[in-house]
Design a protein around this motif. Structure first.
Motif, PDB file in Angstrom:
ATOM      1  N   ILE A  64       0.838  -1.209   0.000  1.00 54.08           N
ATOM      2  CA  ILE A  64       0.000   0.000   0.000  1.00 54.08           C
ATOM      3  C   ILE A  64       0.869   1.254   0.000  1.00 54.08           C
ATOM      4  CG2 ILE A  64      -1.807   1.264   1.243  1.00 54.08           C
ATOM      5  CD1 ILE A  64      -2.704  -1.434   2.396  1.00 54.08           C
ATOM      6  N   GLY A  65       2.000   1.181   0.697  1.00 57.37           N
ATOM      7  CA  GLY A  65       2.915   2.321   0.754  1.00 57.37           C
ATOM      8  C   GLY A  65       3.469   2.669  -0.614  1.00 57.37           C
ATOM      9  N   LEU A  66       3.870   1.675  -1.382  1.00 57.47           N
ATOM     10  CA  LEU A  66       4.392   1.913  -2.730  1.00 57.47           C
ATOM     11  C   LEU A  66       3.301   2.451  -3.648  1.00 57.47           C
ATOM     12  CD1 LEU A  66       6.639  -1.265  -3.177  1.00 57.47           C
ATOM     13  CD2 LEU A  66       7.406   1.095  -2.855  1.00 57.47           C
ATOM     14  N   LYS A  67       2.085   1.968  -3.439  1.00 54.72           N
ATOM     15  CA  LYS A  67       0.959   2.468  -4.229  1.00 54.72           C
ATOM     16  C   LYS A  67       0.695   3.936  -3.899  1.00 54.72           C
ATOM     17  CE  LYS A  67      -3.679   1.110  -5.719  1.00 54.72           C
ATOM     18  NZ  LYS A  67      -4.815   0.192  -5.498  1.00 54.72           N
ATOM     19  N   TYR A  68       0.853   4.285  -2.634  1.00 52.22           N
ATOM     20  CA  TYR A  68       0.691   5.683  -2.221  1.00 52.22           C
ATOM     21  C   TYR A  68       1.723   6.570  -2.921  1.00 52.22           C
ATOM     22  CZ  TYR A  68       1.067   9.870   0.688  1.00 52.22           C
ATOM     23  OH  TYR A  68       1.144  11.172   1.116  1.00 52.22           O
ATOM     24  N   ILE A  69       2.958   6.113  -2.981  1.00 49.97           N
ATOM     25  CA  ILE A  69       4.021   6.876  -3.643  1.00 49.97           C
ATOM     26  C   ILE A  69       3.682   7.096  -5.108  1.00 49.97           C
ATOM     27  CG2 ILE A  69       6.449   6.897  -4.305  1.00 49.97           C
ATOM     28  CD1 ILE A  69       5.959   7.344  -1.325  1.00 49.97           C
ATOM     29  N   GLN A  70       3.209   6.039  -5.783  1.00 54.07           N
ATOM     30  CA  GLN A  70       2.925   6.112  -7.215  1.00 54.07           C
ATOM     31  C   GLN A  70       1.707   6.968  -7.524  1.00 54.07           C
ATOM     32  OE1 GLN A  70       2.522   1.974  -8.171  1.00 54.07           O
ATOM     33  NE2 GLN A  70       4.719   1.570  -8.104  1.00 54.07           N
ATOM     34  N   GLU A  71       0.675   6.848  -6.707  1.00 53.05           N
ATOM     35  CA  GLU A  71      -0.587   7.505  -7.020  1.00 53.05           C
ATOM     36  C   GLU A  71      -0.778   8.860  -6.342  1.00 53.05           C
ATOM     37  OE1 GLU A  71      -3.853   4.882  -6.334  1.00 53.05           O
ATOM     38  OE2 GLU A  71      -3.097   3.325  -7.689  1.00 53.05           O
ATOM     39  N   ILE A  72      -0.082   9.084  -5.240  1.00 58.09           N
ATOM     40  CA  ILE A  72      -0.269  10.327  -4.486  1.00 58.09           C
ATOM     41  C   ILE A  72       1.012  11.159  -4.438  1.00 58.09           C
ATOM     42  CG2 ILE A  72      -0.891  11.339  -2.282  1.00 58.09           C
ATOM     43  CD1 ILE A  72      -3.234   9.973  -3.635  1.00 58.09           C
ATOM     44  N   ASP A  73       2.087  10.571  -3.959  1.00 51.05           N
ATOM     45  CA  ASP A  73       3.299  11.349  -3.687  1.00 51.05           C
ATOM     46  C   ASP A  73       3.886  11.976  -4.945  1.00 51.05           C
ATOM     47  OD1 ASP A  73       5.327  12.042  -1.555  1.00 51.05           O
ATOM     48  OD2 ASP A  73       6.632  11.090  -3.047  1.00 51.05           O
ATOM     49  N   VAL A  74       3.950  11.240  -6.046  1.00 49.17           N
ATOM     50  CA  VAL A  74       4.545  11.788  -7.270  1.00 49.17           C
ATOM     51  C   VAL A  74       3.659  12.855  -7.909  1.00 49.17           C
ATOM     52  CG1 VAL A  74       5.851   9.693  -7.754  1.00 49.17           C
ATOM     53  CG2 VAL A  74       3.565   9.946  -8.703  1.00 49.17           C
ATOM     54  N   VAL A  96      -2.956  16.838  -5.870  1.00 52.51           N
ATOM     55  CA  VAL A  96      -3.885  15.982  -5.121  1.00 52.51           C
ATOM     56  C   VAL A  96      -4.412  16.758  -3.923  1.00 52.51           C
ATOM     57  CG1 VAL A  96      -4.209  13.778  -3.942  1.00 52.51           C
ATOM     58  CG2 VAL A  96      -2.579  13.945  -5.845  1.00 52.51           C
ATOM     59  N   SER A  97      -5.709  16.688  -3.688  1.00 50.36           N
ATOM     60  CA  SER A  97      -6.304  17.422  -2.566  1.00 50.36           C
ATOM     61  C   SER A  97      -5.922  16.778  -1.234  1.00 50.36           C
ATOM     62  CB  SER A  97      -7.836  17.431  -2.701  1.00 50.36           C
ATOM     63  OG  SER A  97      -8.362  16.125  -2.531  1.00 50.36           O
ATOM     64  N   ASP A  98      -5.906  17.586  -0.179  1.00 46.45           N
ATOM     65  CA  ASP A  98      -5.604  17.074   1.160  1.00 46.45           C
ATOM     66  C   ASP A  98      -6.599  15.994   1.553  1.00 46.45           C
ATOM     67  OD1 ASP A  98      -3.527  18.810   1.282  1.00 46.45           O
ATOM     68  OD2 ASP A  98      -4.424  20.181   2.746  1.00 46.45           O
ATOM     69  N   GLU A  99      -7.834  16.145   1.100  1.00 44.79           N
ATOM     70  CA  GLU A  99      -8.866  15.157   1.431  1.00 44.79           C
ATOM     71  C   GLU A  99      -8.498  13.782   0.886  1.00 44.79           C
ATOM     72  OE1 GLU A  99     -13.689  14.393   0.766  1.00 44.79           O
ATOM     73  OE2 GLU A  99     -12.687  16.156  -0.109  1.00 44.79           O
ATOM     74  N   ASN A 100      -8.067  13.732  -0.371  1.00 50.39           N
ATOM     75  CA  ASN A 100      -7.698  12.449  -0.977  1.00 50.39           C
ATOM     76  C   ASN A 100      -6.425  11.887  -0.372  1.00 50.39           C
ATOM     77  OD1 ASN A 100      -9.888  12.278  -2.743  1.00 50.39           O
ATOM     78  ND2 ASN A 100      -8.857  13.461  -4.331  1.00 50.39           N
ATOM     79  N   ILE A 101      -5.482  12.775  -0.014  1.00 48.18           N
ATOM     80  CA  ILE A 101      -4.259  12.307   0.644  1.00 48.18           C
ATOM     81  C   ILE A 101      -4.606  11.668   1.982  1.00 48.18           C
ATOM     82  CG2 ILE A 101      -2.084  13.024   1.701  1.00 48.18           C
ATOM     83  CD1 ILE A 101      -1.915  15.253  -0.388  1.00 48.18           C
ATOM     84  N   ASN A 102      -5.487  12.331   2.735  1.00 47.49           N
ATOM     85  CA  ASN A 102      -5.852  11.809   4.059  1.00 47.49           C
ATOM     86  C   ASN A 102      -6.604  10.489   3.982  1.00 47.49           C
ATOM     87  OD1 ASN A 102      -4.634  13.837   5.582  1.00 47.49           O
ATOM     88  ND2 ASN A 102      -6.417  15.180   5.445  1.00 47.49           N
ATOM     89  N   LYS A 103      -7.364  10.290   2.910  1.00 47.39           N
ATOM     90  CA  LYS A 103      -8.040   9.001   2.732  1.00 47.39           C
ATOM     91  C   LYS A 103      -7.017   7.876   2.603  1.00 47.39           C
ATOM     92  CE  LYS A 103     -12.321  10.674   0.559  1.00 47.39           C
ATOM     93  NZ  LYS A 103     -13.124  10.706  -0.698  1.00 47.39           N
ATOM     94  N   TYR A 104      -5.944   8.144   1.871  1.00 48.99           N
ATOM     95  CA  TYR A 104      -4.890   7.151   1.708  1.00 48.99           C
ATOM     96  C   TYR A 104      -4.135   6.940   3.021  1.00 48.99           C
ATOM     97  CZ  TYR A 104      -3.343   4.723  -2.511  1.00 48.99           C
ATOM     98  OH  TYR A 104      -3.166   3.794  -3.497  1.00 48.99           O
ATOM     99  N   LEU A 105      -3.862   8.046   3.735  1.00 48.61           N
ATOM    100  CA  LEU A 105      -3.157   7.946   5.014  1.00 48.61           C
ATOM    101  C   LEU A 105      -3.975   7.148   6.023  1.00 48.61           C
ATOM    102  CD1 LEU A 105      -1.682  11.559   5.432  1.00 48.61           C
ATOM    103  CD2 LEU A 105      -0.572   9.517   4.521  1.00 48.61           C
ATOM    104  N   GLN A 106      -5.298   7.246   5.905  1.00 46.82           N
ATOM    105  CA  GLN A 106      -6.171   6.486   6.801  1.00 46.82           C
ATOM    106  C   GLN A 106      -6.043   4.984   6.540  1.00 46.82           C
ATOM    107  OE1 GLN A 106     -10.331   7.463   6.423  1.00 46.82           O
ATOM    108  NE2 GLN A 106     -10.873   6.505   8.364  1.00 46.82           N
ATOM    109  N   VAL A 107      -5.995   4.624   5.267  1.00 45.34           N
ATOM    110  CA  VAL A 107      -5.825   3.205   4.905  1.00 45.34           C
ATOM    111  C   VAL A 107      -4.474   2.701   5.408  1.00 45.34           C
ATOM    112  CG1 VAL A 107      -5.601   1.595   2.979  1.00 45.34           C
ATOM    113  CG2 VAL A 107      -7.330   3.406   2.882  1.00 45.34           C
TER     114      VAL A 107
END
Length: 417
Positions: free
Chosen positions: A366-376, A381-392
């Motif tokens: 999930i962490g690598l997916k976060y890097i690919q889909e959010i971090d890069v 990306v909105s804070d709301e969508n980032i926080n949804k990922y951080l929650q997972v």
């Protein structure tokens, strides 16, 4: 064709058209993506004569192969056969010309192109469009260049042929913004072939321009034909032809060699524009970033179990607003992508095998997916969508945190017995 090839295809990623093509016509998708990548390789070696000759011959063979294969697709893909018939009619001359080159390279000898070299002062109009202001050009395209230049890499003689311009026309500090010296080369050849009426013709062509347009029109045409056949709403279609006379493929500029110098002189984040130099610069940056990230990872490892548990506990409910410093965020991203490093740093040989390895693996996935889909894409990306990922991620970290607590409690009990 084996559908597993989609694992090394890039076209279907985030693209409805090519995703659907991977389901309905994976063999066709494979061929157009390989053709596209073949063209990209040609762009990268444009200034290396030996590699250019090799890749150009390969690209011509692959392009003609795709046309001939599609021409036999009436039963399997009737929409493709209809498109190819129109395509061959529209680009009849180019098809016959390139087919002749293909036949020669397969049965007689490789196409070995001649060419011209132009050099002088360029003005950068855009990252892919330049204007030659003053210089020396083989205007008549007589192709009588000394072989030491024609069949040598551009980098090997770049400064040598610019000697006069560097001495007479350019100030050392390059004060004029977006102006610098450069070298352009073109690959020209004379082709004899028979037209549709079997009449012999001889034509002088820019071989790169010819195969570039042909390849791009073929890929775009097939993509659009598929799109129309299945009524797919997708705007992004891959193309690979740059029409500008002087561009970041056929021209090498001083800023491609010395971007740091121009960063200082022009006050900005200057990077190489030439496709190959830009890629090499990116690879170099990735190398530095990768090594720096690893060193930071090692430096950020916890000193003891208390520090590890405290860090993990703070990550279970963390939101993007909670990161006050960039270093804090960097430590978090290194943890979710390399959780096993953090855990192993405080474990003993007795406890390391008690940790549920699947929890580490899930977190990293999930962490690598976060890097690919959010971090890069962080800035978009909105804070709301980032926080949804951080929650997972927090849920997975909480599971791992509890597992480690249980292991430590068990170890402490055994030690106290």
């Amino acid at each position: 064709m084996n559908s597993n090839i989609t694992h090394f295809l890039d076209f279907p990623e985030n693209n409805k058209l090519y995703t659907e093509m991977s389901r309905k016509s994976v063999d066709l998708l494979f061929n157009i993506e390989m053709l596209y990548k073949n063209k990209n390789r040609l762009d990268f070696v444009y200034h290396e004569p030996d590699n250019f000759i090799l890749e150009c011959n390969n690209l011509i063979r692959n392009a003609i192969f795709l046309v001939e294969k599609a021409n036999k697709s009436k039963t399997k893909y009737p929409w493709l056969k209809e498109f190819i018939d129109d395509f061959k009619q529209k680009y009849q001359n180019e098809f016959l010309l390139l087919k002749k080159i293909r036949d020669n390279s397969m049965h007689q000898e490789f196409l070995i192109s001649e060419g011209t070299i132009e050099f002088g002062l360029f003005r950068i109009m855009s990252p892919i469009d330049y204007k030659l202001k003053i210089g020396m050009v083989d205007i008549k395209e007589e192709k009588n260049i000394d072989p030491q230049y024609l069949y040598s890499s551009t980098t090997s003689f770049f400064h040598k042929i610019l000697f006069l311009h560097q001495y007479m026309f350019m100030d050392i500090k390059h004060i004029a913004l977006n102006e610098c010296l450069g070298v352009t080369r073109r690959w020209l050849c004379r082709i004899k072939y028979n037209d549709n009426n079997k009449k012999s013709k001889t034509e002088d062509i820019d071989i790169y321009d010819c195969i570039s347009k042909f390849t791009s029109n073929l890929i775009v045409g097939i993509s659009n034909a598929f799109k129309n056949e299945y009524s797919i709403d997708e705007e992004k279609i891959y193309f690979c032809h740059y029409p500008n006379k002087y561009n970041n493929i056929n021209t090498i500029l001083e800023i491609d060699f010395y971007p740091d110098f121009f960063c200082k002189q022009w006050v900005g984040n200057i990077k190489p524009l030439n496709l190959k130099f830009n890629y090499e610069h990116w690879v170099h940056e990735q190398y530095i970033e990768r090594n720096n990230a690893y060193m930071k990872l090692v430096d950020n490892l916890p000193d003891d179990r208390g520090q590890l548990l405290e860090m993990m506990e703070s990550y279970t409910d963390i939101q993007i607003e909670d990161f006050k410093e960039q270093d804090e965020y960097n430590r978090y991203t290194s943890f979710i992508t390399f959780p096993h490093y953090y855990i192993k740093s405080i474990l003993t040989i007795d406890t390391i095998f008690e940790i549920d390895f699947s929890l580490l693996l899930n977190l990293q996935t999930i962490g690598l997916k976060y890097i690919q889909e959010i971090d890069v894409k962080f800035d978009n990306v909105s804070d709301e969508n980032i926080n949804k990922y951080l929650q997972v991620l927090g849920i997975e970290i909480k599971k791992l945190h509890q597992n480690i607590l249980d292991v430590f409690d068990s170890e402490d009990e055994n030690r106290n017995k």
